[in-house]
Design a protein around this motif. Structure first.
Motif, mmCIF file in Angstrom:
data_model
loop_
_atom_site.group_PDB
_atom_site.id
_atom_site.type_symbol
_atom_site.label_atom_id
_atom_site.label_comp_id
_atom_site.label_asym_id
_atom_site.label_seq_id
_atom_site.Cartn_x
_atom_site.Cartn_y
_atom_site.Cartn_z
ATOM 1 N N PRO A 16 0.814 -1.221 0.000
ATOM 2 C CA PRO A 16 0.000 0.000 0.000
ATOM 3 C C PRO A 16 0.852 1.278 0.000
ATOM 4 N N ASP A 17 1.956 1.260 0.757
ATOM 5 C CA ASP A 17 2.827 2.446 0.780
ATOM 6 C C ASP A 17 3.641 2.575 -0.499
ATOM 7 N N LEU A 18 3.973 1.444 -1.133
ATOM 8 C CA LEU A 18 4.742 1.496 -2.385
ATOM 9 C C LEU A 18 3.922 2.102 -3.519
ATOM 10 N N ALA B 250 8.708 15.128 0.294
ATOM 11 C CA ALA B 250 9.244 14.913 -1.055
ATOM 12 C C ALA B 250 9.535 13.446 -1.331
ATOM 13 N N GLY B 251 9.239 12.572 -0.394
ATOM 14 C CA GLY B 251 9.504 11.147 -0.599
ATOM 15 C C GLY B 251 9.736 10.483 0.744
ATOM 16 N N PHE C 108 2.992 8.033 -5.498
ATOM 17 C CA PHE C 108 1.987 8.719 -6.313
ATOM 18 C C PHE C 108 1.455 9.982 -5.641
ATOM 19 N N ALA C 109 1.571 10.041 -4.325
ATOM 20 C CA ALA C 109 1.141 11.264 -3.625
ATOM 21 C C ALA C 109 2.298 12.244 -3.488
ATOM 22 N N TRP C 110 3.455 11.763 -3.057
ATOM 23 C CA TRP C 110 4.544 12.654 -2.656
ATOM 24 C C TRP C 110 5.476 13.012 -3.811
ATOM 25 N N GLY D 268 -2.949 12.036 -0.945
ATOM 26 C CA GLY D 268 -2.290 11.722 0.317
ATOM 27 C C GLY D 268 -1.606 10.382 0.263
ATOM 28 N N GLY D 269 -0.706 10.148 1.203
ATOM 29 C CA GLY D 269 0.079 8.915 1.247
ATOM 30 C C GLY D 269 -0.684 7.720 1.776
#
Ligand SMILES: [Zn+2]
Length: 183
Positions: A41-43, A132-133, A48-50, A57-58
């Motif tokens: 989910p975070d990958l 930024a990531g 795509f958000a940051w 949102g993340g």
């Protein structure tokens, strides 16, 4: 939750569920699939958000139960075709454990804010600090507190349990191209 917390939660829950079924042990490929699922989910959402500014949102698209259902159904369908249901199940287990582990501890006090991602886009997620990531998030926002210590502790416990399970999955890493073999 940080990546090491997610992989720890996924592994501890998975190995506990597998050991309850006496005919199964923790399979190597399943462990790798579990690890990928625990981060999936975070990958998707974080870059795509940051980085690409496509998602708001993340914790949005890939953290929603709608997208999760689609991903898990697809993984299961593909797995059945190639006769790899166990790794697909482990991937799904890791994925769902991620969504549950992202629930903020404040939920224990009855405060449900921060859980909107389950129903995104039906519910809006709270605004985030601009990042930024993942590296920027770690460098600028990582502060060690109780919650972070708990995650580090869980990771240490999971590492010990994984070792006692016979380090499943390590043999697959040894087979990666470019790794020396003992032949
Ligand atoms: Zn997440």
């Amino acid at each position: 939750m940080w990546p090491w917390g997610h992989v720890a939660v996924a592994y501890l829950l998975y190995t506990a569920s597998v050991s309850r079924r006496s005919d199964l042990s923790v399979a190597p490929l399943a462990v790798l699939a579990l690890a990928v699922g625990s981060q999936a989910p975070d990958l998707v959402d974080k870059p795509f958000a940051w980085t690409f500014d496509v998602l708001p949102g993340g914790r949005t698209l890939a953290h929603s139960i709608f997208f999760a259902a689609l991903v898990l159904a697809t993984a299961y369908a593909v797995a059945r075709r190639v006769d790899r249901v166990e790794p697909a199940a482990a991937f799904g287990f890791g994925y769902v454990s991620h969504l549950v582990a992202d629930v903020p501890p404040s939920v224990l006090t009855g405060d449900l804010s921060g859980t909107e991602y389950f129903l995104w886009p039906l519910l809006e997620v709270p605004p985030e600090e601009p990042v930024a990531g993942i590296l920027d998030a770690f460098l600028n926002y990582y502060a060690i507190g109780t919650y972070e210590w708990v995650q580090l502790g869980l990771f240490a416990v999971a590492a010990v349990v994984w070792y006692r399970d016979g380090t499943p999955g390590l043999e697959w890493i040894d087979r990666l191209p470019g790794r020396p073999t003992d032949r």
